[in-house]
Design an enzyme around this catalytic site. Structure first.
Site, PDB file in Angstrom:
ATOM      1  N   CYS A 182      -7.638 -36.431  -3.784  1.00  0.00           N
ATOM      2  CA  CYS A 182      -8.880 -36.027  -3.402  1.00  0.00           C
ATOM      3  C   CYS A 182      -9.126 -36.530  -2.596  1.00  0.00           C
ATOM      4  O   CYS A 182      -9.150 -37.868  -2.100  1.00  0.00           O
ATOM      5  CB  CYS A 182      -9.457 -35.762  -4.279  1.00  0.00           C
ATOM      6  SG  CYS A 182     -10.959 -34.684  -3.861  1.00  0.00           S
ATOM      7  N   CYS A 185     -12.616 -37.916  -3.586  1.00  0.00           N
ATOM      8  CA  CYS A 185     -13.097 -39.110  -4.604  1.00  0.00           C
ATOM      9  C   CYS A 185     -12.089 -40.124  -5.341  1.00  0.00           C
ATOM     10  O   CYS A 185     -11.757 -41.086  -5.435  1.00  0.00           O
ATOM     11  CB  CYS A 185     -13.585 -38.647  -5.268  1.00  0.00           C
ATOM     12  SG  CYS A 185     -12.447 -37.084  -6.447  1.00  0.00           S
ATOM     13  N   CYS A 204      -9.477 -31.025  -7.547  1.00  0.00           N
ATOM     14  CA  CYS A 204      -9.970 -31.875  -7.911  1.00  0.00           C
ATOM     15  C   CYS A 204     -10.746 -32.261  -9.584  1.00  0.00           C
ATOM     16  O   CYS A 204     -11.780 -31.824  -9.329  1.00  0.00           O
ATOM     17  CB  CYS A 204     -10.908 -32.891  -7.400  1.00  0.00           C
ATOM     18  SG  CYS A 204     -11.965 -34.426  -7.404  1.00  0.00           S
ATOM     19  N   CYS A 207     -14.495 -33.932  -8.809  1.00  0.00           N
ATOM     20  CA  CYS A 207     -15.410 -33.359  -7.566  1.00  0.00           C
ATOM     21  C   CYS A 207     -15.447 -32.174  -7.965  1.00  0.00           C
ATOM     22  O   CYS A 207     -16.370 -31.586  -6.938  1.00  0.00           O
ATOM     23  CB  CYS A 207     -15.472 -35.024  -6.330  1.00  0.00           C
ATOM     24  SG  CYS A 207     -14.642 -33.714  -5.529  1.00  0.00           S
ATOM     25  N   ASP A 338       9.979 -44.925  14.203  1.00  0.00           N
ATOM     26  CA  ASP A 338      10.319 -45.299  12.851  1.00  0.00           C
ATOM     27  C   ASP A 338      10.983 -44.364  11.524  1.00  0.00           C
ATOM     28  O   ASP A 338      10.946 -43.554  12.044  1.00  0.00           O
ATOM     29  CB  ASP A 338       8.917 -45.397  12.230  1.00  0.00           C
ATOM     30  CG  ASP A 338       8.706 -46.077  10.849  1.00  0.00           C
ATOM     31  OD1 ASP A 338       9.849 -46.281  10.113  1.00  0.00           O
ATOM     32  OD2 ASP A 338       7.306 -46.339  10.068  1.00  0.00           O
TER      33      ASP A 338
END
Length: 432
Positions: A182, A185, A204, A207, A338
């Site tokens: 999430c 949270c 989630c 929350c 990269d």
């Protein structure tokens, strides 16, 4: 032909002051095809469209629309201006363009050496959206937990597109998914279904953060099983429900279609010509592009991050028979430096079906090492750095009537396609 120097103020003076409807499309994946679909819908509705069709989506490519489509007095005759813009460039371009519609397709891990980490890209995009006026419309992918949270404090109108069907997808996101926790949270998301990387029906458990109500929603989807297409979908829109046949394969093109329909609707175009527009859609160059090379077939795929690479691998796996591959990667400014993300590509799934693989570009050793760790026998792997020589070596191994699959980064894709154009296998992009 009169040469015109690109002045840094030309974008603002020509495009910003235009009365045309201005649509901007950004995101990690899907920009080019979504832009093509949106342009096709606008064209079918009778609009005159100008866009950066080449896929050149940095500032110089965006500015080229103003230069190439304006007259000597800097006037644009088109009534729709359509821009595909790199997600790191868009915060610079939007104040100059002053768009009516901004579409964000998704946010995946992509060229982190150039962009910085994923959340830095997200913050810059969100700040750009919150600077838009209330006359603008923002179209967001509701299945992307990060994107769905954009523009919460924006003055512009927000709309959401995405999928809410259980006809396709998996119970959990793939291993290379970028956002599995999430964004509020940091608890692990619960997924009812995952469609593509971290895109899906998420919630989630702590929350309660979940995807928003979708304005343009794919409620039913049937993918072709041959990796070729077409796909059949049903959509719910504020203008009513529609059935649609998309002549392109894969769940990613369902997302592209939904985004294009949402962009067209937000721009005020009628949707009754959507199916006609979609019927004529062909793959953009380098997007699983089917190319005839004498009595052999080539599929050219531009791959730049784990999500796009894994998508192409799954489509290729649906094609029958063993596979001849050409992999090409180069670390240039536009390709990124990269390539650690190669280790999140699921080459292991295709490895048993690989007959031979040519590695090219200036990342040949890294590609070969990745194939070796996927348990592709080293006697099947060749290293040919030069792109034209690599193409010759790869296609030489393909039997008459057989197929070569090319997966390459941005620069090698352009280089390989130029070779194919020189040989008469493909047209110039502007002739498509």
């Amino acid at each position: 032909m009169i040469a015109r120097r690109i002045d840094p103020n030309v974008l603002k003076s020509v495009v910003g002051g235009s009365k045309a409807k201005k649509i901007v499309i950004t995101g990690s994946n899907g920009k080019t095809t979504t832009a093509r679909m949106t342009a096709a819908i606008a064209d079918a509705a009778g609009h005159r469209v100008s866009q950066n069709r080449t896929g050149s989506n940095l500032l110089q490519g965006v500015t080229s629309v103003a230069v190439n489509f304006s007259d000597l007095f800097g006037r644009l005759e088109s009534d729709v201006l359509l821009f595909e813009i790199d997600e790191a460039t868009i915060p610079l371009a939007v104040p100059e363009i002053q768009p009516d519609v901004v579409v964000i397709t998704n946010i995946f891990r992509d060229q982190l050496d150039r962009y910085g980490e994923l959340y830095a890209v997200a913050r810059a995009l969100n700040e750009m959206l919150e600077s838009l006026p209330e006359t603008a419309t923002i179209l967001l992918n509701g299945n992307d937990p990060q994107v769905a949270n954009f523009g919460v404090n924006a003055k512009a109108k927000r709309l959401f597109f995405g999928l809410e069907t259980k006809d396709i997808g998996t119970p959990v996101p793939e291993q290379s998914a970028d956002i599995i926790r999430c964004i509020h949270c940091n608890s692990d998301f619960n997924y009812e279904v995952a469609y593509l990387s971290h895109l899906g029906l998420y919630r989630c458990p702590e929350c309660g953060y979940t995807l928003p109500n979708l304005d343009i929603a794919v409620t039913s989807a049937a993918l072709a099983e041959n990796g070729e297409g077409p796909s059949h979908i049903k959509l719910r829109t504020p203008k009513g429900e529609m059935k649609l046949e998309i002549p392109l394969p894969g769940v990613h093109n369902i997302y592209n279609a939904a985004a294009a329909i949402g962009a067209a609707m937000a721009a005020g175009f009628p949707l009754d010509t959507v199916q006609t527009a979609m019927t004529n859609i062909r793959t953009a160059f380098g997007r699983m592009e089917k190319i005839q090379a004498g009595d052999k077939t080539i599929y050219l795929s531009f791959v730049k991050n784990p999500t796009s690479f894994n998508l192409m691998l799954r489509l290729i796996a649906q094609h029958p028979g063993k596979k001849h591959l050409l992999l090409a990667m180069s670390h240039t400014v536009v390709d990124g430096q990269d390539f650690g993300w190669l280790w999140d590509v699921e080459l292991e799934d295709l490895a048993p079906d690989i007959l031979d693989a040519v590695c090219s570009g200036n990342k040949t050793e890294e590609l070969a090492m990745r194939l070796k760790y996927a348990e592709v026998s080293t006697d099947k792997i060749s290293l040919v750095e030069d792109r034209e020589a690599a193409l010759d070596a790869a296609i030489k191994q393909v039997e008459p009537g057989g197929t070569l699959y090319i997966m390459s980064g941005y620069t090698p894709t352009q280089e390989l396609r130029r070779v194919m154009q020189k040989r008469g296998w493909v047209k110039h992009f502007w002739e498509e």
